[in-house]
Design a protein around this motif. Structure first.
Motif, PDB file in Angstrom:
ATOM      1  N   LEU A  27      37.548  49.404  42.424  1.00 46.63           N
ATOM      2  CA  LEU A  27      36.802  49.122  43.743  1.00 46.63           C
ATOM      3  C   LEU A  27      35.344  49.111  43.183  1.00 46.63           C
ATOM      4  N   ARG A  28      34.771  47.943  44.191  1.00 46.86           N
ATOM      5  CA  ARG A  28      33.151  48.061  43.766  1.00 46.86           C
ATOM      6  C   ARG A  28      32.653  48.134  45.242  1.00 46.86           C
ATOM      7  N   SER A  75      33.142  41.889  47.763  1.00 49.55           N
ATOM      8  CA  SER A  75      32.751  41.977  46.566  1.00 49.55           C
ATOM      9  C   SER A  75      33.980  42.681  45.946  1.00 49.55           C
ATOM     10  N   ASN A  76      35.227  42.884  46.381  1.00 53.34           N
ATOM     11  CA  ASN A  76      36.385  43.329  45.973  1.00 53.34           C
ATOM     12  C   ASN A  76      37.370  42.064  45.767  1.00 53.34           C
ATOM     13  N   TRP A  77      37.034  40.850  46.005  1.00 51.36           N
ATOM     14  CA  TRP A  77      38.194  39.935  46.237  1.00 51.36           C
ATOM     15  C   TRP A  77      39.059  39.637  45.148  1.00 51.36           C
ATOM     16  N   HIS A  78      38.501  40.126  43.815  1.00 49.59           N
ATOM     17  CA  HIS A  78      39.205  40.245  42.453  1.00 49.59           C
ATOM     18  C   HIS A  78      40.565  41.277  42.783  1.00 49.59           C
ATOM     19  N   ILE A  79      40.595  42.131  43.791  1.00 50.64           N
ATOM     20  CA  ILE A  79      41.650  42.716  44.147  1.00 50.64           C
ATOM     21  C   ILE A  79      42.627  42.256  45.069  1.00 50.64           C
ATOM     22  N   GLY A 185      41.440  43.892  38.711  1.00 52.23           N
ATOM     23  CA  GLY A 185      42.069  43.829  39.813  1.00 52.23           C
ATOM     24  C   GLY A 185      43.546  43.405  39.795  1.00 52.23           C
TER      25      GLY A 185
END
Length: 190
Positions: A27-28, A75-79, A185
């Motif tokens: 998480l960011r 900012s956590n779209w990679h997860i 992620g």
């Protein structure tokens, strides 16, 4: 959301998962997400003139808190499991802003969920976060229109956005409890 998180943990344990994977979710910008919750829910604890101020400025409080939350989620779209959460939050944000800072709630759904005792609150202008869904409600389809009645132990009414958020959180918890997440992620096998 707390109910759905608890159910997710129970199912994760029943599937022989563990909590270790939760600490490894990459998480960011958690500070932005926590700040959004503080801004959103602090008015519930205010009294007197401060509560009145919050009630008079609920649209600004909603915009600030949801904007921060969306920034944190995007900012956590990679997860991948957080994507439906972000979309659900965005849908709730749209309907809340379109209706003066409050989530419209279907009176039919309130009755169907067996929550008639809360109907009067929906017509109280000082009730901070919800209002009755009426013919003049904007984006009514995105409001709290889905009843969850008994035998569910905690009957409630929720929105399409809430449903997306619950599904994303459920998937995130299941994947984290049963597998490992890479720094990108993506989920890896054990």
């Amino acid at each position: 959301m707390i109910d759905f998180m608890i159910i997710s943990f129970i199912i994760g344990f029943l599937r022989k998962g563990n909590l270790k994977g939760l600490s490894e979710i990459p998480l960011r910008r958690l500070e932005i997400i926590f700040a959004s919750f503080i801004i959103r829910y602090m008015p519930l604890f205010l009294k007197g003139s401060l509560k009145e101020f919050a009630s008079n400025h609920i649209i600004a409080i909603s915009i600030i808190s949801y904007t921060l939350l969306l920034c944190g989620l995007f900012s956590n779209w990679h997860i991948k499991p957080l994507r439906p959460v972000a979309i659900g939050v965005f849908l709730n944000f749209l309907v809340i802003v379109a209706n003066g800072g409050k989530m419209p709630v279907s009176l039919w759904a309130v009755d169907a969920a067996g929550l008639q005792d809360y109907k009067a609150d929906l017509f109280n202008p000082d009730y901070l976060y919800h209002t009755a869904l009426t013919p003049s409600t904007r984006l009514a389809i995105l409001g709290d229109i889905i009843p969850l009645p008994r035998p569910y132990p905690n009957p409630r009414v929720f929105s399409i956005g809430d449903l997306l958020m619950a599904a994303g959180v459920f998937i995130l918890i299941q994947e984290a409890m049963l597998k490992k997440m890479s720094s990108s992620g993506k989920i890896k096998g054990r």
